[in-house]
Design a protein around this motif. Sequence first.
Motif, mmCIF file in Angstrom:
data_model
loop_
_atom_site.group_PDB
_atom_site.id
_atom_site.type_symbol
_atom_site.label_atom_id
_atom_site.label_comp_id
_atom_site.label_asym_id
_atom_site.label_seq_id
_atom_site.Cartn_x
_atom_site.Cartn_y
_atom_site.Cartn_z
ATOM 1 N N GLU A 88 0.831 -1.205 0.000
ATOM 2 C CA GLU A 88 0.000 0.000 0.000
ATOM 3 C C GLU A 88 0.871 1.262 0.000
ATOM 4 O O GLU A 88 0.586 2.220 -0.722
ATOM 5 C CB GLU A 88 -0.945 0.014 1.200
ATOM 6 N N GLU A 89 1.926 1.263 0.776
ATOM 7 C CA GLU A 89 2.836 2.406 0.768
ATOM 8 C C GLU A 89 3.551 2.528 -0.578
ATOM 9 O O GLU A 89 3.845 3.640 -1.031
ATOM 10 C CB GLU A 89 3.840 2.304 1.913
ATOM 11 N N ALA A 90 3.804 1.401 -1.218
ATOM 12 C CA ALA A 90 4.416 1.428 -2.545
ATOM 13 C C ALA A 90 3.449 2.047 -3.559
ATOM 14 O O ALA A 90 3.863 2.852 -4.408
ATOM 15 C CB ALA A 90 4.827 0.029 -2.982
ATOM 16 N N VAL A 91 2.180 1.693 -3.471
ATOM 17 C CA VAL A 91 1.174 2.300 -4.355
ATOM 18 C C VAL A 91 1.168 3.812 -4.150
ATOM 19 O O VAL A 91 1.176 4.593 -5.111
ATOM 20 C CB VAL A 91 -0.229 1.695 -4.109
ATOM 21 N N GLN A 92 1.167 4.243 -2.900
ATOM 22 C CA GLN A 92 1.158 5.688 -2.611
ATOM 23 C C GLN A 92 2.442 6.356 -3.114
ATOM 24 O O GLN A 92 2.407 7.496 -3.599
ATOM 25 C CB GLN A 92 0.960 5.941 -1.114
ATOM 26 N N ALA A 93 3.566 5.661 -3.024
ATOM 27 C CA ALA A 93 4.825 6.205 -3.529
ATOM 28 C C ALA A 93 4.757 6.404 -5.041
ATOM 29 O O ALA A 93 5.200 7.434 -5.565
ATOM 30 C CB ALA A 93 5.994 5.294 -3.166
ATOM 31 N N ILE A 94 4.194 5.437 -5.739
ATOM 32 C CA ILE A 94 4.061 5.546 -7.197
ATOM 33 C C ILE A 94 3.152 6.716 -7.555
ATOM 34 O O ILE A 94 3.459 7.502 -8.454
ATOM 35 C CB ILE A 94 3.538 4.226 -7.793
ATOM 36 N N VAL A 95 2.048 6.841 -6.827
ATOM 37 C CA VAL A 95 1.137 7.964 -7.061
ATOM 38 C C VAL A 95 1.872 9.282 -6.796
ATOM 39 O O VAL A 95 1.758 10.230 -7.574
ATOM 40 C CB VAL A 95 -0.137 7.838 -6.199
ATOM 41 N N ASP A 96 2.652 9.334 -5.712
ATOM 42 C CA ASP A 96 3.436 10.543 -5.411
ATOM 43 C C ASP A 96 4.419 10.861 -6.534
ATOM 44 O O ASP A 96 4.593 12.027 -6.910
ATOM 45 C CB ASP A 96 4.235 10.369 -4.114
ATOM 46 N N ILE A 97 5.069 9.840 -7.040
ATOM 47 C CA ILE A 97 6.050 10.033 -8.104
ATOM 48 C C ILE A 97 5.380 10.630 -9.336
ATOM 49 O O ILE A 97 5.888 11.572 -9.942
ATOM 50 C CB ILE A 97 6.773 8.709 -8.440
ATOM 51 N N ILE A 98 4.207 10.094 -9.683
ATOM 52 C CA ILE A 98 3.502 10.583 -10.876
ATOM 53 C C ILE A 98 2.816 11.918 -10.603
ATOM 54 O O ILE A 98 3.054 12.903 -11.297
ATOM 55 C CB ILE A 98 2.469 9.550 -11.368
ATOM 56 N N ALA A 99 1.963 11.961 -9.600
ATOM 57 C CA ALA A 99 1.149 13.156 -9.347
ATOM 58 C C ALA A 99 1.972 14.301 -8.777
ATOM 59 O O ALA A 99 1.629 15.469 -8.972
ATOM 60 C CB ALA A 99 -0.003 12.812 -8.407
ATOM 61 N N MET A 159 2.928 8.529 -18.126
ATOM 62 C CA MET A 159 1.981 9.469 -17.524
ATOM 63 C C MET A 159 2.645 10.829 -17.328
ATOM 64 O O MET A 159 2.015 11.864 -17.539
ATOM 65 C CB MET A 159 1.468 8.939 -16.193
ATOM 66 N N GLY A 160 3.902 10.824 -16.939
ATOM 67 C CA GLY A 160 4.617 12.097 -16.799
ATOM 68 C C GLY A 160 4.687 12.833 -18.123
ATOM 69 O O GLY A 160 4.465 14.051 -18.182
ATOM 70 N N ILE A 161 4.971 12.100 -19.183
ATOM 71 C CA ILE A 161 5.039 12.711 -20.516
ATOM 72 C C ILE A 161 3.664 13.241 -20.919
ATOM 73 O O ILE A 161 3.526 14.387 -21.347
ATOM 74 C CB ILE A 161 5.578 11.696 -21.543
ATOM 75 N N HIS A 162 2.642 12.412 -20.769
ATOM 76 C CA HIS A 162 1.291 12.830 -21.153
ATOM 77 C C HIS A 162 0.836 14.038 -20.349
ATOM 78 O O HIS A 162 0.294 14.997 -20.902
ATOM 79 C CB HIS A 162 0.302 11.676 -20.987
ATOM 80 N N ASN A 163 1.029 13.982 -19.041
ATOM 81 C CA ASN A 163 0.583 15.092 -18.193
ATOM 82 C C ASN A 163 1.322 16.389 -18.503
ATOM 83 O O ASN A 163 0.795 17.469 -18.257
ATOM 84 C CB ASN A 163 0.721 14.746 -16.712
ATOM 85 N N SER A 164 2.535 16.273 -19.042
ATOM 86 C CA SER A 164 3.297 17.490 -19.341
ATOM 87 C C SER A 164 2.732 18.253 -20.523
ATOM 88 O O SER A 164 2.965 19.457 -20.648
ATOM 89 C CB SER A 164 4.770 17.154 -19.587
#
Length: 186
Positions: A88-99, A159-164
């Motif tokens: 669960e913390e890994a999921v949140q870390a991934i979300v943090d990395i992207i968002a 996602m980083g590329i798309h969001n940019s």
Amino acid sequence: MTSNPPAIRRFDPDRKQRIINAALDVIVEYGVQGTTHRRVAKTAGVPLGSMTYHFDGMDDLLHQAFKQVAVASSSEFVRRLAKAGDREEAVQAIVDIIAGNIWSTPRTLLLSYELYAFAARKPELAAIMREWMQASRAALGRFFDTLTCRALDALVEGMGIHNSVDRSPLDRVEVEDIVRRICGQQ
């Protein structure tokens, strides 16, 4: 007959790193195709001869500069995931990395675009990309199976590329929903 005094060599232990940093600045401004020895030397504030003293040509300089970008980017990714104690913390870390744009700052994205394009034309540089992917997947591998690691790794970059460039980038809630879907946690 008078002799000239010996030339005083300036001790500059940070010169090579300054050149690499300058190369990245030049790449951001002009792209790889517009990166020249003269532009890099001028940006670094070093004599043109320093370029050939420290590097075996432009490909060597670009290789070292892009290696620095890849190591810095993957290190931040790995550092953030290392803090996770469970899935669960890994999921949140991934979300943090992207968002949170931990990886996808405008400068890092631009350098990444340039690296991908350059590596596509210079296969010997693809090793930098593979090392970056391997570091990311190894960090993810503490919590997810191999196939999910690959999907999440691609999602983070994509996602980083798309969001940019997207006029309506995904918000944190949407990013988390997508990450959970990939992880089988709908």
